[in-house]
Enzyme design. Structure first.
Site, PDB file in Angstrom:
ATOM      1  N   ASP A  62      56.306  14.369  57.820  1.00 62.12           N
ATOM      2  CA  ASP A  62      57.078  15.576  58.160  1.00 62.12           C
ATOM      3  C   ASP A  62      57.332  15.738  59.663  1.00 62.12           C
ATOM      4  O   ASP A  62      58.171  16.542  60.061  1.00 62.12           O
ATOM      5  CB  ASP A  62      56.348  16.826  57.650  1.00 62.12           C
ATOM      6  CG  ASP A  62      56.293  16.881  56.133  1.00 62.12           C
ATOM      7  OD1 ASP A  62      57.050  16.143  55.490  1.00 62.12           O
ATOM      8  OD2 ASP A  62      55.478  17.657  55.597  1.00 62.12           O
ATOM      9  N   ARG A  76      82.217  14.111  42.980  1.00 66.45           N
ATOM     10  CA  ARG A  76      81.130  15.064  42.745  1.00 66.45           C
ATOM     11  C   ARG A  76      80.497  15.540  44.038  1.00 66.45           C
ATOM     12  O   ARG A  76      80.628  14.898  45.079  1.00 66.45           O
ATOM     13  CB  ARG A  76      80.012  14.387  41.943  1.00 66.45           C
ATOM     14  CG  ARG A  76      80.294  14.255  40.486  1.00 66.45           C
ATOM     15  CD  ARG A  76      79.203  13.438  39.819  1.00 66.45           C
ATOM     16  NE  ARG A  76      79.372  13.439  38.375  1.00 66.45           N
ATOM     17  CZ  ARG A  76      78.807  12.567  37.559  1.00 66.45           C
ATOM     18  NH1 ARG A  76      78.034  11.614  38.035  1.00 66.45           N
ATOM     19  NH2 ARG A  76      78.992  12.653  36.254  1.00 66.45           N
ATOM     20  N   GLY A 130      59.689  18.148  53.192  1.00 67.86           N
ATOM     21  CA  GLY A 130      59.732  18.994  54.388  1.00 67.86           C
ATOM     22  C   GLY A 130      59.385  20.403  53.974  1.00 67.86           C
ATOM     23  O   GLY A 130      60.256  21.172  53.579  1.00 67.86           O
ATOM     24  N   ARG A 131      58.104  20.698  54.007  1.00 68.65           N
ATOM     25  CA  ARG A 131      57.605  21.989  53.525  1.00 68.65           C
ATOM     26  C   ARG A 131      57.994  23.117  54.473  1.00 68.65           C
ATOM     27  O   ARG A 131      58.616  24.097  54.069  1.00 68.65           O
ATOM     28  CB  ARG A 131      56.079  21.890  53.430  1.00 68.65           C
ATOM     29  CG  ARG A 131      55.351  23.127  53.014  1.00 68.65           C
ATOM     30  CD  ARG A 131      53.879  22.839  52.910  1.00 68.65           C
ATOM     31  NE  ARG A 131      53.608  22.002  51.767  1.00 68.65           N
ATOM     32  CZ  ARG A 131      53.419  22.463  50.525  1.00 68.65           C
ATOM     33  NH1 ARG A 131      53.451  23.749  50.296  1.00 68.65           N
ATOM     34  NH2 ARG A 131      53.186  21.644  49.530  1.00 68.65           N
ATOM     35  N   GLY A 143      40.654  20.009  49.071  1.00 68.79           N
ATOM     36  CA  GLY A 143      39.205  19.917  49.042  1.00 68.79           C
ATOM     37  C   GLY A 143      38.600  19.802  50.428  1.00 68.79           C
ATOM     38  O   GLY A 143      37.902  18.840  50.725  1.00 68.79           O
TER      39      GLY A 143
HETATM   40  O1  F6P Z   1      52.873  16.823  54.199  1.00 74.17           O
HETATM   41  C1  F6P Z   1      53.631  15.807  53.693  1.00 74.17           C
HETATM   42  C2  F6P Z   1      54.219  16.162  52.369  1.00 74.17           C
HETATM   43  O2  F6P Z   1      54.911  15.029  52.029  1.00 74.17           O
HETATM   44  C3  F6P Z   1      55.094  17.418  52.294  1.00 74.17           C
HETATM   45  O3  F6P Z   1      56.370  17.236  52.807  1.00 74.17           O
HETATM   46  C4  F6P Z   1      55.070  17.705  50.829  1.00 74.17           C
HETATM   47  O4  F6P Z   1      55.332  19.070  50.561  1.00 74.17           O
HETATM   48  C5  F6P Z   1      53.686  17.336  50.455  1.00 74.17           C
HETATM   49  O5  F6P Z   1      53.252  16.363  51.357  1.00 74.17           O
HETATM   50  C6  F6P Z   1      53.543  16.838  49.036  1.00 74.17           C
HETATM   51  O6  F6P Z   1      52.204  16.615  48.759  1.00 74.17           O
HETATM   52  P1  F6P Z   1      51.631  16.070  47.372  1.00 74.17           P
HETATM   53  O7  F6P Z   1      51.393  14.604  47.563  1.00 74.17           O
HETATM   54  O8  F6P Z   1      50.369  16.823  47.156  1.00 74.17           O
HETATM   55  O9  F6P Z   1      52.655  16.313  46.309  1.00 74.17           O
END
Ligand code: F6P
Length: 387
Positions: free
Chosen positions: A145, A180, A188-189, A80
Site C-alpha cells: 500500500d 463496455r 488500498g484500504r 493476533g
Molecule cells: O495492507 C495490505 C493489504 O493488502 C490491504 O490493501 C488490504 O486491505 C489487506 O492487506 C488485505 O488483507 P488480507 O490478506 O487479510 O485480506
C-alpha cells in the site's frame, strides 16, 4: 550458547513481494560478513508464543535462491497482536489475552541482542510497545500500500503497481471490443497509491481513491460525455477503500473484531459498477484484482529496494541504532525513529502531483466508517439494508 551476536528476524502483517530479499540481505551481511547468528522466528511473534518455540537458524544455505520468491519463508500473520492475542475458549468463545511478557521472556531465553522486524504500520506500533518493555528493534517498512509515514517507498508497492497496470492494460482491449465500462478494484484500504499509480500508468478514465470521497453523478457524467464523444469504452479504477461522498462509508465483506483483526474490505468496485450501469445504461463489468497484487515474484525495483533495506537494517544493528526504521528519502537510505512512524499514515495528498506524499509533514487520515458490501440500490442503501 556461543558468544556470537544473536539477532532475531521476523516478518509481520500481510505479506508482500520483497520480504525474502530483505531476509536474504540481513543474513548475507549479518552471518556471512559480520559473523552473527540470525534466528528466524516463524509466523510473526507466534513462533515465540509456541512451545517449543518455532524458530530456525538462518545461515547462507537457508536463504539461497529466495531473492526472486514472493511471500516470506518465515510465514506471517496480520491478526493476533501479542498484546491482544485471540484465544479460543473451551466453549468456542474468543478472549483476548496480553501475552507480550511471553515474547519478552522468549527473547531473553534465546539471548537475542535485538530483533529486525519487517512490517507495516500496525507492526511498527507493536514493535514500539515492545520497545517500551525493553526489547530492541530495527524496523524495515513493508506494504504494497506504500502508506508508511517517513519513507518515500515501501518495497512491494512497485510490484503491486506493475501487476495492477498489466491488468488494466488487459481490460482496455476487452473493454474496447465490447464497448463496455470496465471497473477494476485494487487494494488500498486507507491510501490510494496503488490505484493512483496503476490508474495513471494504465490510462484509466476515472480513478477513485480513499482520500477523495467520490460523487457518482460526476463519475457517470464523465462516462456519458466520453460516450457522446465516440469513446465507447472506459476504464474506472477503484481503490477498495474508496467511499462515496454521500454514502455510508467503506464497503466491507467481513467485520473486524475491533482488537486484532481489521474488517475485510471488498465490494467497492461492484458498488460503483452497478451504479454506473443503472444510471448510464452502459454495460459495465467488474474485476477485483485482490491478492494477485500481493503474490508472486518481486519486481527488479523491489528486489533492489528490499536488498538495500536488508543490508541497511543489518548496518543499523551493527551500529546499535536501536529504535530506528530504515527508510528511503529520494534515492538515499536513511534512518527514522519508529516512534515517529507509529500512528501516522502516508496518504495521497489531493494537492500533490500524485507521485509522492505531502510536501510538509504527513497527513494523518481519519478513517471513514465502514458499510457492508454489495448494497443493491440507492434506496436500499439509504435504508441501511444489504442487497
Ligand atoms: O495492507 C495490505 C493489504 O493488502 C490491504 O490493501 C488490504 O486491505 C489487506 O492487506 C488485505 O488483507 P488480507 O490478506 O487479510 O485480506
Amino acid at each position: 550458547m556461543s558468544d556470537k551476536k544473536r539477532i532475531g528476524i521476523l516478518t509481520s502483517g500481510g505479506d508482500c513481494p520483497g520480504l525474502n530479499p530483505v531476509i536474504r540481505a540481513v543474513v548475507k551481511r549479518g552471518v556471512s560478513q559480520l559473523g552473527w547468528e540470525v534466528i528466524g522466528i516463524r509466523d510473526s511473534y507466534n513462533g515465540l508464543l509456541s512451545s517449543p518455540y518455532r524458530i530456525q537458524e538462518l545461515d547462507r544455505d537457508a536463504v539461497r535462491g529466495i531473492l526472486t520468491r514472493g511471500g516470506t519463508i518465515l510465514g506471517t500473520t496480520n491478526h493476533g497482536s501479542p498484546f491482544a492475542f485471540p484465544m479460543r475458549q473451551a466453549g468456542g468463545e474468543i478472549v483476548y489475552v496480553d501475552r507480550s511478557t511471553e515474547v519478552v521472556e522468549a527473547c531473553r531465553i534465546l539471548e537475542l541482542a535485538g530483533l529486525i522486524m519487517i512490517g507495516g504500520d500496525g507492526s511498527m506500533k507493536i514493535a514500539h510497545q515492545f520497545m517500551e518493555m525493553g526489547l530492541r528493534f530495527v524496523g524495515v517498512p513493508k506494504t504494497i500500500d506504500n502508506d508508511i509515514a517517513s519513507t518515500d517507498y515501501t518495497f512491494g508497492f512497485n510490484t503491486a503497481v506493475e501487476v495492477a497496470t498489466e491488468a488494466i492494460d488487459r481490460l482496455q482491449s476487452t473493454a474496447e471490443s465490447h464497448d463496455r465500462v470496465m471497473v477494476c478494484e485494487l487494494m488500498g484500504r486507507d491510501a490510494g497509491w496503488i490505484a493512483l499509480h496503476a490508474g495513471i500508468a494504465g490510462g484509466a478514465d476515472v480513478i477513485l481513491l480513499p482520500e477523495i470521497p467520490y460523487d457518482l453523478n460526476r463519475v457517470c457524467d464523465k462516462l456519458r460525455r466520453r460516450k457522446a464523444a465516440g469513446r465507447l469504452s472506459s476504464i474506472v479504477v477503484v481503490a477498495e477503500g474508496a467511499t462515496e461522498a454521500e454514502g455510508a462509508g467503506q464497503n466491507i465483506l467481513e467485520g473486524g473484531d475491533g482488537k486484532s483483526r481489521m474488517p475485510r474490505l471488498g465490494g467497492a468496485g461492484a458498488y460503483v459498477a452497478r451504479a454506473i450501469q443503472e444510471r448510464t445504461g452502459i454495460e459495465t463489468r467488474t474485476t477485483v484484482l485482490g491478492h494477485l497484487q500481493r503474490g508472486g515474484t518481486p519486481s527488479a525495483y523491489d528486489r533492489l529496494l528490499a536488498t538495500r533495506y536488508g543490508f541497511g537494517a543489518a548496518e543499523f544493528v551493527r551500529e546499535e541504532r536501536w529504535g530506528e526504521m530504515v527508510a528511503l528519502k529520494g534515492t538515499e537510505l536513511i534512518g527514522v525513529k519508529i516512534v515517529d512512524v507509529v500512528g501516522k499514515l502516508k496518504t495521497v495528498s489531493p494537492g500533490s502531483d500524485g507521485a509522492s506524499g505531502p510536501r510538509r509533514g504527513h497527513r494523518v487520515r481519519r478513517l471513514a466508517p465502514c458499510r457492508p458490501a454489495f448494497r443493491a440500490t440507492r434506496s436500499s442503501r439509504s435504508s441501511g439494508k444489504a442487497g
